[in-house]
Design a protein around this motif. Structure first.
Motif, PDB file in Angstrom:
ATOM      1  N   GLY A 114     -65.603  58.673  15.899  1.00  0.00           N
ATOM      2  CA  GLY A 114     -64.223  58.299  16.144  1.00  0.00           C
ATOM      3  C   GLY A 114     -64.087  57.163  17.137  1.00  0.00           C
ATOM      4  N   PRO A 115     -62.860  56.873  17.567  1.00  0.00           N
ATOM      5  CA  PRO A 115     -62.613  55.776  18.507  1.00  0.00           C
ATOM      6  C   PRO A 115     -63.289  56.031  19.857  1.00  0.00           C
ATOM      7  CG  PRO A 115     -60.574  56.506  17.448  1.00  0.00           C
ATOM      8  CD  PRO A 115     -61.624  57.522  17.123  1.00  0.00           C
ATOM      9  N   VAL A 116     -63.582  54.946  20.572  1.00  0.00           N
ATOM     10  CA  VAL A 116     -64.148  55.040  21.916  1.00  0.00           C
ATOM     11  C   VAL A 116     -63.268  54.249  22.874  1.00  0.00           C
ATOM     12  CG1 VAL A 116     -66.495  55.280  21.025  1.00  0.00           C
ATOM     13  CG2 VAL A 116     -65.617  53.007  21.596  1.00  0.00           C
ATOM     14  N   GLN A 117     -63.426  54.524  24.161  1.00  0.00           N
ATOM     15  CA  GLN A 117     -62.648  53.816  25.170  1.00  0.00           C
ATOM     16  C   GLN A 117     -63.567  53.035  26.106  1.00  0.00           C
ATOM     17  OE1 GLN A 117     -59.923  56.357  27.324  1.00  0.00           O
ATOM     18  NE2 GLN A 117     -58.333  55.958  25.818  1.00  0.00           N
ATOM     19  N   LYS A 118     -63.073  51.889  26.550  1.00  0.00           N
ATOM     20  CA  LYS A 118     -63.745  51.080  27.561  1.00  0.00           C
ATOM     21  C   LYS A 118     -62.671  50.452  28.437  1.00  0.00           C
ATOM     22  CE  LYS A 118     -67.130  48.821  29.579  1.00  0.00           C
ATOM     23  NZ  LYS A 118     -68.091  49.531  30.449  1.00  0.00           N
ATOM     24  N   PRO A 126     -67.247  51.411  17.946  1.00  0.00           N
ATOM     25  CA  PRO A 126     -68.013  51.204  19.176  1.00  0.00           C
ATOM     26  C   PRO A 126     -68.224  49.721  19.468  1.00  0.00           C
ATOM     27  CG  PRO A 126     -69.004  52.932  17.846  1.00  0.00           C
ATOM     28  CD  PRO A 126     -67.930  52.303  17.000  1.00  0.00           C
ATOM     29  N   LEU A 127     -68.446  49.402  20.727  1.00  0.00           N
ATOM     30  CA  LEU A 127     -68.617  48.018  21.156  1.00  0.00           C
ATOM     31  C   LEU A 127     -70.080  47.599  21.086  1.00  0.00           C
ATOM     32  CD1 LEU A 127     -66.266  48.130  24.272  1.00  0.00           C
ATOM     33  CD2 LEU A 127     -65.704  47.405  21.951  1.00  0.00           C
ATOM     34  N   HIS A 128     -70.283  46.354  20.681  1.00  0.00           N
ATOM     35  CA  HIS A 128     -71.618  45.772  20.553  1.00  0.00           C
ATOM     36  C   HIS A 128     -71.951  45.047  21.852  1.00  0.00           C
ATOM     37  CE1 HIS A 128     -74.915  43.278  19.502  1.00  0.00           C
ATOM     38  NE2 HIS A 128     -74.711  43.210  18.198  1.00  0.00           N
ATOM     39  N   GLY A 129     -72.840  45.627  22.666  1.00  0.00           N
ATOM     40  CA  GLY A 129     -73.259  45.007  23.916  1.00  0.00           C
ATOM     41  C   GLY A 129     -74.597  44.315  23.766  1.00  0.00           C
ATOM     42  N   CYS A 130     -75.481  44.513  24.746  1.00  0.00           N
ATOM     43  CA  CYS A 130     -76.803  43.875  24.730  1.00  0.00           C
ATOM     44  C   CYS A 130     -77.640  44.444  23.591  1.00  0.00           C
ATOM     45  CB  CYS A 130     -77.514  44.103  26.055  1.00  0.00           C
ATOM     46  SG  CYS A 130     -76.562  43.561  27.489  1.00  0.00           S
ATOM     47  N   THR A 151     -68.167  59.752  27.716  1.00  0.00           N
ATOM     48  CA  THR A 151     -67.907  59.652  26.280  1.00  0.00           C
ATOM     49  C   THR A 151     -68.889  60.562  25.538  1.00  0.00           C
ATOM     50  OG1 THR A 151     -67.085  57.385  26.429  1.00  0.00           O
ATOM     51  CG2 THR A 151     -67.925  58.108  24.288  1.00  0.00           C
ATOM     52  N   PRO A 152     -68.421  61.405  24.609  1.00  0.00           N
ATOM     53  CA  PRO A 152     -69.339  62.291  23.871  1.00  0.00           C
ATOM     54  C   PRO A 152     -70.364  61.496  23.054  1.00  0.00           C
ATOM     55  CG  PRO A 152     -67.061  62.990  23.595  1.00  0.00           C
ATOM     56  CD  PRO A 152     -67.010  61.641  24.250  1.00  0.00           C
ATOM     57  N   PRO A 225     -70.863  51.085  33.186  1.00  0.00           N
ATOM     58  CA  PRO A 225     -70.867  52.215  32.263  1.00  0.00           C
ATOM     59  C   PRO A 225     -71.244  51.790  30.840  1.00  0.00           C
ATOM     60  CG  PRO A 225     -68.916  52.294  33.665  1.00  0.00           C
ATOM     61  CD  PRO A 225     -69.575  50.965  33.909  1.00  0.00           C
ATOM     62  N   HIS A 226     -72.255  52.411  30.294  1.00  0.00           N
ATOM     63  CA  HIS A 226     -72.658  52.145  28.915  1.00  0.00           C
ATOM     64  C   HIS A 226     -73.720  53.148  28.495  1.00  0.00           C
ATOM     65  CE1 HIS A 226     -76.150  50.237  30.852  1.00  0.00           C
ATOM     66  NE2 HIS A 226     -76.746  50.223  29.670  1.00  0.00           N
ATOM     67  N   LEU A 227     -73.999  53.194  27.215  1.00  0.00           N
ATOM     68  CA  LEU A 227     -75.123  53.953  26.676  1.00  0.00           C
ATOM     69  C   LEU A 227     -76.220  52.977  26.277  1.00  0.00           C
ATOM     70  CD1 LEU A 227     -76.575  56.453  25.425  1.00  0.00           C
ATOM     71  CD2 LEU A 227     -75.399  55.877  23.286  1.00  0.00           C
ATOM     72  N   HIS A 228     -77.435  53.204  26.785  1.00  0.00           N
ATOM     73  CA  HIS A 228     -78.605  52.484  26.279  1.00  0.00           C
ATOM     74  C   HIS A 228     -79.260  53.396  25.243  1.00  0.00           C
ATOM     75  CE1 HIS A 228     -82.239  49.927  26.363  1.00  0.00           C
ATOM     76  NE2 HIS A 228     -82.845  51.076  26.103  1.00  0.00           N
ATOM     77  N   TYR A 229     -79.310  52.916  24.008  1.00  0.00           N
ATOM     78  CA  TYR A 229     -79.796  53.709  22.874  1.00  0.00           C
ATOM     79  C   TYR A 229     -81.066  53.059  22.341  1.00  0.00           C
ATOM     80  CZ  TYR A 229     -79.759  55.550  18.023  1.00  0.00           C
ATOM     81  OH  TYR A 229     -80.091  56.129  16.818  1.00  0.00           O
TER      82      TYR A 229
END
Length: 261
Positions: A114-118, A126-130, A151-152, A225-229
């Motif tokens: 679903g939607p995410v917040q930033k 979702p947002l495309h970062g590094c 964020t879940p 704040p971010h997720l490194h995946y």
């Protein structure tokens, strides 16, 4: 000989002076620029201008408080089946490779639903970062999703949870799920919804994102704040590679953001 020594000392002094002047000048520019922009943007711009790159391969396996370096004498095997970003040789990790093999063993999809917040703004995608091998970093072995803390996060693989601990060297709270020759890594988390030994399925809630060093001393080496995946693949008994996570989901589903945090 004295002339050469004098020249070397003079050159060294000039280089040190130049480096110091650059640092002072840059910080001064940041200090003068930030107050001129709207208050709501000051925090994000400061984070971007004073960004500290993370080395996402760094670990502290000997527990001496210093991130271990890459052992370039032990390269992972090449992986011709991986397209796009290719692969980067990888270290073993903070724990031994698990023995679990089961269904849904290849990562697929995104770790969000679903939607995410930033920064208080809701995004449908979702947002495309590094990205993988991002030129901003010396060795970026995963994919960054800028997202609010807490964020879940959901598993993109079926497998066994083999690591849910704070991990020195930059990762912060790190979750690793393994199935066969694949592992998925979630770094900079705030909390876990699973524990080591659990068997999870694709789409199962596994924890919550983090990365905010201003309020969390176990966020790891994160500039915001971010997720490194990350996705790691075993290529031999003792060889491993990081592969591009974008090869396992549709990048067009993402909202471009840029490599800042």
């Amino acid at each position: 000989m004295k002339a050469f020594a004098l020249f070397t000392a003079l050159l060294t002094g000039l280089l040190c002076f130049g480096a110091s002047a650059f640092i002072v000048g840059y910080v001064t520019i940041v200090d003068q620029t930030i107050p001129q922009i709207p208050s709501w943007a000051q925090g994000p711009v400061e984070e971007w201008m004073l960004d500290i790159p993370q080395d996402s391969e760094a670990l502290d396996l000997n527990n001496d408080g210093v991130p271990d370096g890459r052992n370039d004498d032990t390269k992972g095997s090449s992986d011709n089946s991986v397209s796009g970003g290719g692969s980067i040789s990888a270290l073993p990790g903070p724990t031994s490779w698990g023995n679990y093999t089961g269904p849904f063993g290849i990562p697929k999809g995104l770790p969000f639903m679903g939607p995410v917040q930033k920064w208080g703004v809701t995004y449908e995608n979702p947002l495309h970062g590094c990205g993988f091998k991002d030129p901003k970093y010396g060795n970026h072995t995963g994919f960054d999703f800028p997202v609010n803390t807490n964020t879940p996060l959901y598993s993109t693989i079926g497998g066994q949870v083999i690591w849910t601990e704070y991990t020195k060297g930059g990762w912060g709270r790190l979750l690793i799920i393994q199935n066969g020759d694949y592992q998925i890594w979630y770094a900079h988390m705030t909390s876990f919804d699973v524990q080591q030994g659990d068997i999870v399925g694709p789409g199962q809630l596994v924890g919550f994102s983090g990365g905010d060093k201003t309020s969390d001393d176990q966020a790891g080496n994160s500039s915001g704040p971010h997720l490194h995946y990350g996705i790691k693949r075993r290529t031999g008994p003792d060889t491993y590679v990081w592969v591009d996570p974008a090869d396992y989901f549709d990048v067009t589903q993402l909202t471009p953001w840029g490599c800042s945090d």
